[in-house]
Design a protein around this motif. Sequence first.
Motif, PDB file in Angstrom:
ATOM      1  N   ARG A   1       0.808  -1.215   0.000  1.00  0.00           N
ATOM      2  CA  ARG A   1       0.000   0.000   0.000  1.00  0.00           C
ATOM      3  C   ARG A   1       0.846   1.272   0.000  1.00  0.00           C
ATOM      4  O   ARG A   1       0.335   2.365  -0.251  1.00  0.00           O
TER       5      ARG A   1
ATOM      6  N   ALA B   1       2.853   1.797  -2.302  1.00  0.00           N
ATOM      7  CA  ALA B   1       2.936   2.087  -3.733  1.00  0.00           C
ATOM      8  C   ALA B   1       1.590   2.424  -4.354  1.00  0.00           C
ATOM      9  O   ALA B   1       1.510   2.670  -5.557  1.00  0.00           O
ATOM     10  N   HIS B   2       0.531   2.440  -3.560  1.00  0.00           N
ATOM     11  CA  HIS B   2      -0.793   2.697  -4.108  1.00  0.00           C
ATOM     12  C   HIS B   2      -1.002   4.185  -4.383  1.00  0.00           C
ATOM     13  O   HIS B   2      -0.420   5.047  -3.712  1.00  0.00           O
ATOM     14  N   GLY B   3      -1.857   4.462  -5.337  1.00  0.00           N
ATOM     15  CA  GLY B   3      -2.056   5.838  -5.774  1.00  0.00           C
ATOM     16  C   GLY B   3      -2.570   6.754  -4.690  1.00  0.00           C
ATOM     17  O   GLY B   3      -2.154   7.924  -4.593  1.00  0.00           O
TER      18      GLY B   3
ATOM     19  N   THR C   1      -1.966   6.608  -1.537  1.00  0.00           N
ATOM     20  CA  THR C   1      -0.869   6.934  -0.629  1.00  0.00           C
ATOM     21  C   THR C   1      -0.019   8.060  -1.192  1.00  0.00           C
ATOM     22  O   THR C   1       0.357   8.994  -0.474  1.00  0.00           O
ATOM     23  N   THR C   2       0.280   7.975  -2.478  1.00  0.00           N
ATOM     24  CA  THR C   2       1.044   9.041  -3.132  1.00  0.00           C
ATOM     25  C   THR C   2       0.308  10.373  -3.031  1.00  0.00           C
ATOM     26  O   THR C   2       0.904  11.417  -2.701  1.00  0.00           O
TER      27      THR C   2
ATOM     28  N   ASP D   1     -11.790   3.106  -0.038  1.00  0.00           N
ATOM     29  CA  ASP D   1     -11.714   2.347  -1.288  1.00  0.00           C
ATOM     30  C   ASP D   1     -13.094   2.006  -1.829  1.00  0.00           C
ATOM     31  O   ASP D   1     -13.209   1.436  -2.913  1.00  0.00           O
TER      32      ASP D   1
ATOM     33  N   ASN E   1     -13.053   4.498  -4.365  1.00  0.00           N
ATOM     34  CA  ASN E   1     -11.715   5.075  -4.527  1.00  0.00           C
ATOM     35  C   ASN E   1     -11.772   6.595  -4.387  1.00  0.00           C
ATOM     36  O   ASN E   1     -11.275   7.341  -5.231  1.00  0.00           O
TER      37      ASN E   1
ATOM     38  N   GLU F   1      -2.723   6.474 -10.553  1.00  0.00           N
ATOM     39  CA  GLU F   1      -2.490   5.041 -10.682  1.00  0.00           C
ATOM     40  C   GLU F   1      -1.424   4.598  -9.684  1.00  0.00           C
ATOM     41  O   GLU F   1      -0.613   5.398  -9.210  1.00  0.00           O
ATOM     42  N   HIS F   2      -1.434   3.299  -9.381  1.00  0.00           N
ATOM     43  CA  HIS F   2      -0.430   2.758  -8.471  1.00  0.00           C
ATOM     44  C   HIS F   2       0.959   2.819  -9.106  1.00  0.00           C
ATOM     45  O   HIS F   2       1.114   2.717 -10.328  1.00  0.00           O
ATOM     46  N   SER F   3       1.969   2.968  -8.272  1.00  0.00           N
ATOM     47  CA  SER F   3       3.359   2.817  -8.689  1.00  0.00           C
ATOM     48  C   SER F   3       3.693   1.332  -8.782  1.00  0.00           C
ATOM     49  O   SER F   3       2.904   0.486  -8.350  1.00  0.00           O
TER      50      SER F   3
ATOM     51  N   ASP G   1       4.605  -2.284  -7.904  1.00  0.00           N
ATOM     52  CA  ASP G   1       4.405  -2.945  -6.618  1.00  0.00           C
ATOM     53  C   ASP G   1       5.735  -3.457  -6.059  1.00  0.00           C
ATOM     54  O   ASP G   1       6.756  -3.454  -6.752  1.00  0.00           O
TER      55      ASP G   1
END
Length: 326
Positions: A126, A128-130, A132-133, A261, A264, A277-279, A281
Amino acid sequence: MSNPLKIATLSFWHVHAGDYSRQAQAHPGTDLVAVWDDDAERGQAGADQFGVEFTGDLDALLARDDLDGVVITTPTDVHRDIMVKAAQAGKHIYTEKVLAPTVAEAEEIVAATDAAGVKLTVSLPRLAHGYTTAIQEVLDKGTLGQLTYGRVRLSHDGAIARDGKDGWLPQRFFEPKAAIGGALTDLGCHPVYLIQLFLGATPETVSATYRSVADRGLEDNAVVVAGYGDQKIGVIEAGFASSNPFTIELFGTEGTLTYTDAGNLLTVNGEQLPVPEHSPDPFAQWVDHITNGTRADENIERAVELTRLVVAANAAAESNRVISYS
């Protein structure tokens, strides 16, 4: 080093063993070639699922020159022994969280991988999840002012019996020796490392309340409270006894942030923000570190601190007192 990297899954004890094995097959830089398990029936079933070799001889597997790395999904209590052995055999390591049952064992694993020159990455997806960024960007801008409170909740209903059948989470997840802990030690790791990211890795105090709704041997309902020196409070919630939306709440002197979520949805001071988008993983990061000869510095540091807080939370719950964190 092989191209693609030859990978073995060590044990199908953990429910994520299949997920990581699929990643090893799907990633263009890796090839799943074998499964080891100390439970031959379980390991053979895992190997058959992925069409690869099963072996019950770990030493022989780690001695193979054509094996580059291993995925660790063993019981938590043997993480240190398995990973140190794999590192000394020159195998790169991708592992399920928590890194180890104790901080000393976690540090021993890190030392062994560094000494052997192999690449270690812990599954902390998580980060790397969008969302979180996006949340980190809001915090970096100071939009919320001084943070005062954070709460992260993650739960599922894997402990709950339905239609006369046990919950879908296997009973081995509730064995105190093998699993080390229940909902907090497993699923709760994600809220722990997110609270540590948003509020800080080192609170002053930790307290915890654990309960067992399904009465399967370990807690399936957990709340941990972290108190910080600058007066922030972090609340970590995890459960195996209810299926709720994953939730993040952050409060500050200048505003409020919420994420769920369910849809989202990220909202800051009443305004909905886009979620990127996610980074890549952690598995993909691990492959990149092996390929590029780099060390997963932040991942490893966060994995050790995750272990430290989980250990403190378990001690606080067992003793029913506030733990001074150090």
